[in-house]
Motif scaffolding. Structure first.
Motif, PDB file in Angstrom:
ATOM      1  N   VAL A 182      29.424 -11.036  -1.262  1.00  0.00           N
ATOM      2  CA  VAL A 182      29.049 -11.578  -2.567  1.00  0.00           C
ATOM      3  C   VAL A 182      27.528 -11.712  -2.535  1.00  0.00           C
ATOM      4  CG1 VAL A 182      29.181 -13.559  -4.130  1.00  0.00           C
ATOM      5  CG2 VAL A 182      31.225 -12.817  -2.887  1.00  0.00           C
ATOM      6  N   VAL A 183      26.840 -10.988  -3.410  1.00  0.00           N
ATOM      7  CA  VAL A 183      25.379 -11.038  -3.442  1.00  0.00           C
ATOM      8  C   VAL A 183      24.869 -11.943  -4.558  1.00  0.00           C
ATOM      9  CG1 VAL A 183      25.079  -8.831  -2.273  1.00  0.00           C
ATOM     10  CG2 VAL A 183      25.186  -8.902  -4.772  1.00  0.00           C
ATOM     11  N   GLY A 184      25.787 -12.392  -5.387  1.00  0.00           N
ATOM     12  CA  GLY A 184      25.429 -13.319  -6.450  1.00  0.00           C
ATOM     13  C   GLY A 184      26.655 -13.649  -7.278  1.00  0.00           C
ATOM     14  N   THR A 185      26.567 -14.747  -7.985  1.00  0.00           N
ATOM     15  CA  THR A 185      27.652 -15.157  -8.876  1.00  0.00           C
ATOM     16  C   THR A 185      27.045 -15.604 -10.187  1.00  0.00           C
ATOM     17  OG1 THR A 185      28.973 -15.889  -6.984  1.00  0.00           O
ATOM     18  CG2 THR A 185      29.640 -16.710  -9.165  1.00  0.00           C
ATOM     19  N   VAL A 186      27.542 -15.032 -11.264  1.00  0.00           N
ATOM     20  CA  VAL A 186      27.118 -15.449 -12.598  1.00  0.00           C
ATOM     21  C   VAL A 186      28.028 -16.615 -12.984  1.00  0.00           C
ATOM     22  CG1 VAL A 186      26.725 -14.746 -14.979  1.00  0.00           C
ATOM     23  CG2 VAL A 186      26.475 -13.061 -13.122  1.00  0.00           C
ATOM     24  N   PRO A 187      27.477 -17.817 -13.076  1.00  0.00           N
ATOM     25  CA  PRO A 187      28.334 -18.984 -13.328  1.00  0.00           C
ATOM     26  C   PRO A 187      28.940 -18.971 -14.727  1.00  0.00           C
ATOM     27  CG  PRO A 187      26.022 -19.621 -13.296  1.00  0.00           C
ATOM     28  CD  PRO A 187      26.079 -18.167 -12.956  1.00  0.00           C
ATOM     29  N   ARG A 188      30.202 -19.397 -14.783  1.00  0.00           N
ATOM     30  CA  ARG A 188      30.907 -19.590 -16.055  1.00  0.00           C
ATOM     31  C   ARG A 188      30.851 -18.361 -16.968  1.00  0.00           C
ATOM     32  NH1 ARG A 188      28.055 -23.448 -14.407  1.00  0.00           N
ATOM     33  NH2 ARG A 188      26.317 -23.131 -15.822  1.00  0.00           N
ATOM     34  N   ALA A 189      30.875 -17.167 -16.406  1.00  0.00           N
ATOM     35  CA  ALA A 189      30.740 -15.936 -17.199  1.00  0.00           C
ATOM     36  C   ALA A 189      32.080 -15.333 -17.613  1.00  0.00           C
ATOM     37  CB  ALA A 189      29.934 -14.903 -16.423  1.00  0.00           C
ATOM     38  N   PHE A 190      33.189 -15.907 -17.148  1.00  0.00           N
ATOM     39  CA  PHE A 190      34.517 -15.372 -17.452  1.00  0.00           C
ATOM     40  C   PHE A 190      35.388 -16.504 -17.957  1.00  0.00           C
ATOM     41  CE2 PHE A 190      38.878 -14.211 -16.318  1.00  0.00           C
ATOM     42  CZ  PHE A 190      38.961 -12.916 -16.796  1.00  0.00           C
TER      43      PHE A 190
END
Length: 163
Positions: free
Chosen positions: A137-145
């Motif tokens: 995991v190189v990043g996580t877009v918060p609350r995007a789904f």
């Protein structure tokens, strides 16, 4: 189980799986209201990409994958893939086989890496599978789904650079 190139007569089975997975709204960020023609255009992968199906010994399509370059131009050396498995065949190695197939294809076709742009963080079986096969995991877009029961959850960007 056999993984082979998608044939036109596979479309009804692929559409059923696509509709099922997307309609559940739990693991893939496609529009659950998409029409069959929209689904076909989303799933059809033009060369240099490809679409494959996972087929049982009895000839039943139980999963599918599409793969190709993640971006065009200067980003075309990084591949991507998307996997769908019929609900009644999950947990039986179909997703693993499809992911391994996509990784083998990408390496064979000279890609330097594979990137997944939107892995729903609550899709734990997929995240664990991808980690086992070398992704980080190189990043996580918060609350995007927008998950139907958990509310807004993150989307992971996962990356596997080939040695």
């Amino acid at each position: 189980m056999l993984i082979r190139h998608f044939h036109e007569n596979d479309w009804p089975a692929v559409w059923a799986i696509l509709r099922e997975v997307v309609g559940a709204r739990e693991t893939i960020p496609y529009d659950p209201a998409m029409s069959e023609s929209q689904g076909r255009s989303v799933w059809a992968e033009a060369p240099p990409g490809r679409v494959v199906v996972a087929v049982t010994a009895e000839g039943t399509v139980v999963g599918t994958a599409k793969m190709g370059p993640n971006r065009s131009g200067p980003g075309a050396h990084v591949s991507t893939a998307t996997f769908l498995v019929a609900a009644d065949h999950r947990g039986r190695g179909v997703g693993t086989a499809l992911c391994r197939h996509a990784l083998d294809w990408a390496r064979r076709d000279g890609y330097a890496a594979m990137q997944f742009n939107a892995v729903v963080e609550t899709n734990r079986s997929a995240v664990e599978l991808y980690r086992r096969l070398g992704f980080d995991v190189v990043g996580t877009v918060p609350r995007a789904f927008e998950h139907p029961t958990l509310g807004r959850v993150g989307l992971h960007v996962m990356y596997h650079e080939f040695a």
